[in-house]
Structure formats: structure tokens, C-alpha cells
Design a protein around this motif. Sequence first.
Motif, short mmCIF file in Angstrom:
data_model
loop_
_atom_site.label_atom_id
_atom_site.label_comp_id
_atom_site.label_asym_id
_atom_site.label_seq_id
_atom_site.Cartn_x
_atom_site.Cartn_y
_atom_site.Cartn_z
N THR A 56 0.84 -1.21 0.00
CA THR A 56 0.00 0.00 0.00
C THR A 56 0.87 1.26 0.00
OG1 THR A 56 -1.76 -1.13 1.22
CG2 THR A 56 -1.77 1.27 1.29
N LYS A 100 0.21 3.30 -3.29
CA LYS A 100 -0.95 4.18 -3.08
C LYS A 100 -0.60 5.65 -3.30
CE LYS A 100 -4.58 5.08 0.32
NZ LYS A 100 -5.10 4.76 1.67
N ASP A 120 -0.30 3.96 8.65
CA ASP A 120 0.12 2.74 7.94
C ASP A 120 1.54 2.34 8.34
OD1 ASP A 120 -2.26 2.39 6.65
OD2 ASP A 120 -1.62 3.29 4.76
N SER A 157 -5.09 -6.70 -3.54
CA SER A 157 -4.40 -5.48 -3.97
C SER A 157 -4.45 -5.23 -5.47
CB SER A 157 -2.93 -5.53 -3.52
OG SER A 157 -2.87 -5.77 -2.14
#
Length: 335
Positions: free
Chosen positions: A34, A38, A250, A296
Amino acid sequence: METHGAGIQRLFVLAFCVAGIWSAYIYQGVLQETLSTKRFGEVGRRFEHLAFLNLAQNVLGLIWSFIMIKLWCRSSSGDTGGGAPWWTYWSAGITNTIGPAMGIEALKYISYPAQVLAKSSKMIPVMLMGTLVYGIRYNFAEYLCTLLVAGGVSMFALLKTSSKTISKLAHPNAPLGYGLCFLNLAFDGFTNATQDSINARYPKTSAWDIMFGMNLWGTLYNMIYMFGWPRGTGYEAVRFCKEQPEAAWDILLYCLCGAVGQNFIFLTISRFGSLANTTITTTRKFVSIVVSSLLSGNPLSTKQWGCVVMVFSGLSYQIYLKWRKLQKLKKRKSM
């Protein structure tokens, strides 16, 4: 009845270890992917400073191991006779942070499944170094395992990655990504060899002392690398986290997963041995690829799945060979 009860308790502890390692590292893998793919905020900025994950992981690991030493060990290795002094970990601590940093950086250039698969081929440099440097001879079964793993990784690298996966990467570059993964393996090999050497010289060193020593040097190195002149990218990473709290959260979860995962690994090795730990972590890697593909959005082709199966068949066979060797050793000792 007591033996039966002890067996059930042992099985429960094993299941607890499997669940702990799988959940911690699979979720950490999801977070790692991520953070590397991201786009955060309204502008859609990427978190470019992936090396910062290493520093954050080292700092949390250092704090965690210090607490564990104070709670369980009462005193550090420097105070107990036979324990390794903290300064002995300097080389292993530095290579242990450079290696994983390269593995994390590889995610800018290749997909997470490709990175996991490449890092699963640790036996290749180990056997290569063993043959060339130490003149070790391996049997046919061991060469077959290596051939399956090397062939699977090579074929996976040559197959075309889906355009959807490539579009998520910061700077798609397969040769550079795989190169960084194999450098990661080379540094890991040196780290493991150095740790074995330290354990042989100081047999009374606890697992928490090792964790403390490794993370101490990793923290020092990463602080200089991230905040030192002329780069100073650590300041940019901190600024990004302040502007994007989602990314900071995160990173914190990523570090906690690593600390929890290490705890379960130490528990597994102490209760069931390194072979059981190898089996659990190897199967975890396979599950990580499946989870990444499903959650994902990194679709793998049928041929790529064939390569994944090929690699993990080689790794599974290697685990079986180690188990068989261990059983033979136990038989000789009991005779």
C-alpha cells in the motif's frame, strides 16, 4: 493422559505461532505494498521515501527489545557473563538494515508478488557461495530444489506483467527491481553468517539481546542515512507523514506487525526449532502472494501462477529434505 494433554497443548501453541506469524507478516506485506503504490491526499502524492520504513521498524524494534530485556531478562547481555557485547553487532546490524532497505526499494520497480518470489530464492546464493568459496558438494535432490526455485523465478521475471500492475508502480524497471532483491539476499546471507558466528562465540546471548543489538546499529545507520548531510530525506518523510496522517498510521501498523512477527518467530524457534519456523514462514510467503493478487489488484497470469507453484514446490521439497536429515540425526543419537 498427561502425555495426551501435553500433546494438545503443544499443538495449540504451534497453531498460535502459525496464526501469529501469518497474520503479522501477511498484513505487513499488504501495508508495504500500500505504501509503495498508493497515492495519498487530494493531489495523489506517492510516499517516495520507502527507506524510512526501515528506520521506523528499527526504532520500534529497539524499544520493544529493550522492554523485553527489562521484563524477562532482567539484565542485558553486556552485564551477563557469556553474552555478546552490544558492539559486536555493528556489521550484522548495518547489513541487516541495508539488505531489507533494498528489498523495500525494489517495490518501486517490480510488483509485490515478484519481490516476494525473488526473495524466496535465498538458497541460490547460499549454495553458490558454498560451492565456490567453501568447496561444499551438494546432492542431486538439493540441486533439484535450487533448479526449481531458480527456474521459477527466472520464468516469472521473463513473463509479461499485467498493465494494471505496471501502472501502480512508481518507476517500472524489472532488471533494477530484481537486482535489488538479489542484493538484499546477498546482504541477508552475510547477516545470517555473522549472527551464527556471534552465537557460537557467545552462547549465553538471548534472542532479545540479539534483537536489541541489531536494531541499535540499524537505528544509528538509518538516522545518519535519512537525516544526515547532503540527503536529509528523513525530514521530507516526516513532513509527508504530518501532511498525510493516513500514511503515518500505515507506517506505525507496519512497524507493529514487524515487532509482533519477530516475537512469534522467537517463540516458534525456542519451542519447535528452526525447521518449523522455516516451514511456517515459507508457506506464509505463498499466502502473501495469493492475498496480494486477490486484495491489492495485482492479477497474475496462469503461466505466472505456474512459476509461483514451481518455486514453492522447490522450497517445500527443501524443507522435506531438512526434516528427513533431522530425523536421521535423531535416530543416530537414540541408538
